[in-house]
Write a protein that holds these residues in place. Structure first.
Motif, mmCIF file in Angstrom:
data_model
loop_
_atom_site.group_PDB
_atom_site.id
_atom_site.type_symbol
_atom_site.label_atom_id
_atom_site.label_comp_id
_atom_site.label_asym_id
_atom_site.label_seq_id
_atom_site.Cartn_x
_atom_site.Cartn_y
_atom_site.Cartn_z
ATOM 1 N N MET A 49 0.815 -1.228 0.000
ATOM 2 C CA MET A 49 0.000 0.000 0.000
ATOM 3 C C MET A 49 0.840 1.266 0.000
ATOM 4 N N LEU A 50 2.118 1.173 0.253
ATOM 5 C CA LEU A 50 2.993 2.324 0.427
ATOM 6 C C LEU A 50 4.294 2.121 -0.330
ATOM 7 N N GLY A 51 5.114 3.178 -0.366
ATOM 8 C CA GLY A 51 6.452 3.088 -0.916
ATOM 9 C C GLY A 51 6.535 3.464 -2.382
ATOM 10 N N SER A 52 7.767 3.452 -2.889
ATOM 11 C CA SER A 52 8.021 3.787 -4.291
ATOM 12 C C SER A 52 9.419 3.312 -4.656
ATOM 13 N N SER A 53 9.766 3.477 -5.923
ATOM 14 C CA SER A 53 11.070 3.024 -6.396
ATOM 15 C C SER A 53 12.217 3.812 -5.772
#
Length: 320
Positions: A49-53
């Motif tokens: 549900m969270l985070g990114s590259s």
């Protein structure tokens, strides 16, 4: 360590939304165009549900580049407006298909004239936490699996009673005034986001921003033992649970997991290792002393933790 530079590739378009991947290239070999480069997919954590590259350990990327591997760090659509199978898992599987079908080679060619011949017999998957689960999902349900997997404390065994357990330590940090109307704004986001404002890996000092509905929603579900219910409401675990999809043709897999993990208990990974072993899959596991969940973000190069987790990359290198 000097800042690492990446190039951007788009591996998928949903309606008009581009889903992208950061591509990190090692220094080109000096002995001409005959060199072939293995590829490793590095998938961020964040409870799906969270985070990114941008929220991965750059020292690990640098380690892989020093092994002459091309490193891909993708974004993927985030739950809960899209479910785990149709969002994160499908996106990562489409990234893998894009690599095998020539999309990565073409994308690299648009950014550099240097010869980067891909070793498509050695495409690996790696991820931390939920990214570990997504790495494992590239070992089944695809026409051509990856050649090896490095799973750092990825969730599995989704029917286990733990996944309905209240995590009091997380719950104690939730503000008392979070309304359902506020956190459920995540269901009106359009398009489905591919980046979330914080990583569970702890890169941001000060913790989550509970004025952001997505962060508030995710931490509420984690605290109340509802993550699996909201990311895959059907509960058809056979479709997505790595431990239910191990066969004797599953890719070689190495697991790293903190001995003190309270958010994804280590016994779940030990269970996965047991099933891998039962099916004759080349596999191994390293427990990390004194480490809880999400230690990958903060470990220091040269520390005991750093040296032990590198066994996962060494395992993948041994497959080449």
């Amino acid at each position: 360590m000097a800042a690492l530079e990446s190039i951007r590739g788009v591996y998928k378009v949903v309606d008009t939304q581009e889903i992208d991947v950061d591509i990190y290239l090692p220094q080109p070999e000096r002995h001409g165009s005959s060199a072939q480069y293995p590829v490793i997919i590095d998938i961020h954590g964040g409870a799906f549900m969270l985070g990114s590259s941008s929220m991965v350990n750059m020292d690990q990327i640098d380690d892989c580049l020093s092994r002459k591997w091309i490193v891909l760090v993708p974004n993927h659509r985030l739950c809960p407006k899209v479910n785990l199978l149709e969002g994160p898992i499908q996106d990562c599987r489409d990234l893998l298909a894009w690599i095998y079908s020539g999309g990565l080679q073409t994308s690299i060619g648009t950014h550099t004239d240097l010869p980067y011949a891909l070793d498509l017999d050695h495409v690996f998957a790696f991820g931390t936490s939920s990214g570990g689960t997504l790495a494992l999902s590239l070992g089944f349900g695809v026409p051509r699996p990856v050649a090896g997997i490095f799973d750092m404390y990825g969730p599995c065994s989704f029917a286990d009673a733990f996944w309905k357990t209240t995590l009091t330590e997380i719950k104690s940090k939730l503000p008392p005034n979070l309304s359902d109307d506020f956190i459920n704004q995540v269901f009106s986001e359009d398009p489905v986001p591919i980046t979330g404002g914080v990583s569970l890996e702890g890169q941001r000092v000060g913790g989550p921003n509970f004025s952001d509905p997505r962060q508030a929603y995710a931490f509420t579900q984690i605290a109340n033992g509802r993550v699996m219910d909201v990311i895959f409401p059907s509960g058809e675990w056979d479709k997505i649970d790595p431990i239910r999809n191990i066969t004797n043709s599953f890719p070689p897999t190495f697991i790293v997991h903190g001995d003190e993990d309270k958010m994804v208990p280590q016994y779940l990974s030990k269970g996965l290792l047991s099933v891998l072993s039962e099916h004759g899959v080349k596999s191994g596991m390293r427990g990390i002393p004194d480490e809880g969940h999400t230690f990958a973000a903060k470990m220091k190069v040269g520390s005991q933790t750093w040296n032990l987790q590198r066994e996962g990359f060494d395992f993948l290198e041994s497959l080449i």
